[in-house]
Design an enzyme around this catalytic site. Structure first.
Site, PDB file in Angstrom:
ATOM      1  N   GLN A   1       0.829  -1.202   0.000  1.00  0.00           N
ATOM      2  CA  GLN A   1       0.000   0.000   0.000  1.00  0.00           C
ATOM      3  C   GLN A   1       0.863   1.253   0.000  1.00  0.00           C
ATOM      4  O   GLN A   1       1.673   1.447   0.903  1.00  0.00           O
ATOM      5  CB  GLN A   1      -0.910  -0.007   1.231  1.00  0.00           C
ATOM      6  CG  GLN A   1      -1.773   1.234   1.390  1.00  0.00           C
ATOM      7  CD  GLN A   1      -2.558   1.204   2.694  1.00  0.00           C
ATOM      8  OE1 GLN A   1      -2.224   0.446   3.609  1.00  0.00           O
ATOM      9  NE2 GLN A   1      -3.580   2.019   2.794  1.00  0.00           N
ATOM     10  N   GLY A   2       0.694   2.112  -0.990  1.00  0.00           N
ATOM     11  CA  GLY A   2       1.448   3.355  -1.087  1.00  0.00           C
ATOM     12  C   GLY A   2       0.605   4.562  -0.726  1.00  0.00           C
ATOM     13  O   GLY A   2       0.066   5.247  -1.607  1.00  0.00           O
ATOM     14  N   TYR A   3       0.467   4.809   0.564  1.00  0.00           N
ATOM     15  CA  TYR A   3      -0.328   5.946   1.041  1.00  0.00           C
ATOM     16  C   TYR A   3       0.559   7.012   1.693  1.00  0.00           C
ATOM     17  O   TYR A   3       0.738   8.101   1.179  1.00  0.00           O
ATOM     18  CB  TYR A   3      -1.379   5.445   2.031  1.00  0.00           C
ATOM     19  CG  TYR A   3      -2.722   5.096   1.431  1.00  0.00           C
ATOM     20  CD1 TYR A   3      -2.820   4.587   0.144  1.00  0.00           C
ATOM     21  CD2 TYR A   3      -3.890   5.254   2.152  1.00  0.00           C
ATOM     22  CE1 TYR A   3      -4.042   4.260  -0.402  1.00  0.00           C
ATOM     23  CE2 TYR A   3      -5.127   4.937   1.615  1.00  0.00           C
ATOM     24  CZ  TYR A   3      -5.199   4.441   0.339  1.00  0.00           C
ATOM     25  OH  TYR A   3      -6.423   4.129  -0.193  1.00  0.00           O
ATOM     26  N   SER A   4       1.121   6.692   2.868  1.00  0.00           N
ATOM     27  CA  SER A   4       1.833   7.700   3.664  1.00  0.00           C
ATOM     28  C   SER A   4       3.073   8.217   2.953  1.00  0.00           C
ATOM     29  O   SER A   4       3.732   7.500   2.195  1.00  0.00           O
ATOM     30  CB  SER A   4       2.245   7.113   5.013  1.00  0.00           C
ATOM     31  OG  SER A   4       1.124   6.791   5.791  1.00  0.00           O
TER      32      SER A   4
ATOM     33  N   SER B   1       4.478  -1.284   4.245  1.00  0.00           N
ATOM     34  CA  SER B   1       4.692  -2.627   4.797  1.00  0.00           C
ATOM     35  C   SER B   1       4.989  -3.629   3.695  1.00  0.00           C
ATOM     36  O   SER B   1       4.271  -3.700   2.696  1.00  0.00           O
ATOM     37  CB  SER B   1       3.449  -3.087   5.571  1.00  0.00           C
ATOM     38  OG  SER B   1       3.187  -2.234   6.659  1.00  0.00           O
TER      39      SER B   1
ATOM     40  N   GLU C   1      -9.335  -0.869   6.554  1.00  0.00           N
ATOM     41  CA  GLU C   1      -8.098  -1.112   7.289  1.00  0.00           C
ATOM     42  C   GLU C   1      -8.320  -0.982   8.785  1.00  0.00           C
ATOM     43  O   GLU C   1      -7.846  -1.796   9.576  1.00  0.00           O
ATOM     44  CB  GLU C   1      -7.017  -0.139   6.811  1.00  0.00           C
ATOM     45  CG  GLU C   1      -5.655  -0.403   7.408  1.00  0.00           C
ATOM     46  CD  GLU C   1      -4.585   0.522   6.868  1.00  0.00           C
ATOM     47  OE1 GLU C   1      -3.412   0.142   6.908  1.00  0.00           O
ATOM     48  OE2 GLU C   1      -4.920   1.631   6.410  1.00  0.00           O
TER      49      GLU C   1
ATOM     50  N   SER D   1      -3.605   7.311  13.127  1.00  0.00           N
ATOM     51  CA  SER D   1      -3.166   7.499  14.513  1.00  0.00           C
ATOM     52  C   SER D   1      -4.362   7.644  15.450  1.00  0.00           C
ATOM     53  O   SER D   1      -5.487   7.937  15.038  1.00  0.00           O
ATOM     54  CB  SER D   1      -2.277   8.744  14.616  1.00  0.00           C
ATOM     55  OG  SER D   1      -3.063   9.912  14.383  1.00  0.00           O
TER      56      SER D   1
END
Length: 385
Positions: A125-128, A160, A243, A367
């Site tokens: 997953q390419g989010y942050s 991850s 998620e 968070s």
């Protein structure tokens, strides 16, 4: 793939059949849900599930899954937990498949779903990004549209298992609009493309499962865009809800609670009233977490919007997991900080590793601060500003 009608079995028949299959096919000596299966061991486990018809319990049959009832999905999860399965990071099934089913075209579903179920494609997953974590809408990774292609430049972080994956679903900015949530696009990319560079990050738990991913003029077919160009924020929010829901399973808190009880016994505390009170309070919290998880599961399966509930679940379970892990470490005193299994305690559990590996659970998946903001606006109706 071997196909059978699992819903035609009684609950007891289903449980016995799946239990026997796990015992015969689980490939690892790891028996801890906080551990991760990685690499070929993870692929082998998922491929065995696919081969024998045990893959994707919650996915509809028409999409290649088992289509299990809620009751049998619970039994399925209970048997994995009973055996102590170390979970692979299965972003393709857990996160991408709901997006493909809801937002993808029929051609995209026909192409990508079978590949992710068979593990021909393994996804990350390419989010942050640096500067765009909880404030994800501030992302700056850019994709320029050039005819039938997108050209991506930028960086993702905390990705991850990027070293184990061959593909990534990624949020990119395709235009600059008045609102930062606009102009974001959801796209599928090949990690083997020229211009992709992956750099592992070593964590406090002494692993390198998190990575940085760099894009330098990476070319992606426009056909790999899910949904519309510039409309990726709605998809991003839907995926984050899935998620948070998956991070809210009580499996991990139950495991940590078992470590706590074994530690108390090893320290000779079973006769202590204060220790029994501590265990009872955590037991009540775990019962609450389990009830909330069942409530959110039921809402999701009935198609009800439970975004606020999934945030509450993720927040409660993550903070409870940290509290239990910290309590187990404190019970052991100075031995709780020893690397590896503490000598003299007679425990098989690594308390220092448990403490370190639970530190980030209140960060990933959104968070705790972000979850509280979402609960305030979505459940309590408070203004966002």
């Amino acid at each position: 793939m071997s196909r059978f009608d699992a819903n035609s079995l009684t609950d007891d028949e289903f449980r016995a059949r799946f239990r026997a299959w796990i015992a015969a096919n689980y490939p690892s000596q790891l028996r801890c849900p906080l551990e991760r299966l990685v690499g070929e061991e993870a692929r082998g486990w998922l491929r065995a599930q696919h081969r024998d018809g045990w893959r994707a319990p919650g996915l509809a049959v028409e999409h290649g899954g088992m289509g299990l009832s809620l009751r049998k999905q619970r039994i399925y999860q209970e048997e994995l937990e009973r055996f102590g399965i170390a979970r692979p990071i299965d972003h393709g099934l857990r996160l991408l498949s709901p997006v493909l089913i809801r937002y993808g075209t029929q051609a995209q579903r026909d192409h990508w779903l079978p590949r992710l179920l068979s593990c021909e494609d393994v996804w990350c997953q390419g989010y942050s990004e640096p500067g765009a974590g909880s404030d994800l809408a501030s992302l700056r990774t850019r994709a320029d549209i050039r005819g039938d292609e997108l050209v991506i430049n930028g960086q993702k972080i905390w990705t991850s298992q990027a070293t184990d994956a061959n593909r990534i679903f990624v949020l990119v900015r395709t235009s600059t609009e008045a609102r930062k949530q606009q102009g974001i696009t959801f796209v599928l990319a090949d990690l083997r493309s020229p211009g992709v560079r992956i750099r592992p990050i070593r964590t406090l738990a002494n692993d390198e499962r998190l990575c940085e991913v760099f894009f330098d003029d990476v070319v992606v077919p426009r056909a790999n865009v899910i949904g519309e160009i510039g409309q990726g924020w709605a998809i991003a929010k839907a995926l984050l809800g899935v998620e948070r829901f998956s991070h809210g399973s009580p499996e991990l808190v139950n495991y940590a609670y078992g470590v706590l009880r074994r530690t108390g016994t090893a320290m000779g505390l079973d006769g202590s009233e204060a220790y029994r009170d501590l265990c009872d309070r955590f037991g009540c919290d775990i019962a609450d977490a389990t009830a909330l998880y069942e409530q959110v599961c039921e809402a999701a399966l009935q198609g009800r919007d439970a975004a606020g509930d999934s945030s509450m679940l993720k927040l409660f379970v993550a903070e409870l997991l940290q509290r239990i892990a910290q309590a187990a470490t404190e019970l052991a005193g100075q031995l709780g900080g020893v690397l590896g299994r503490a000598p003299g305690l007679g425990l098989e559990d690594d308390l220092e590793w448990l403490y370190m590996t639970t530190r980030p659970v209140t960060i990933y998946g959104g968070s705790s601060q972000l979850q509280r903001n979402l609960i305030a606006t979505q459940l309590l109706g408070l203004p966002s500003r």
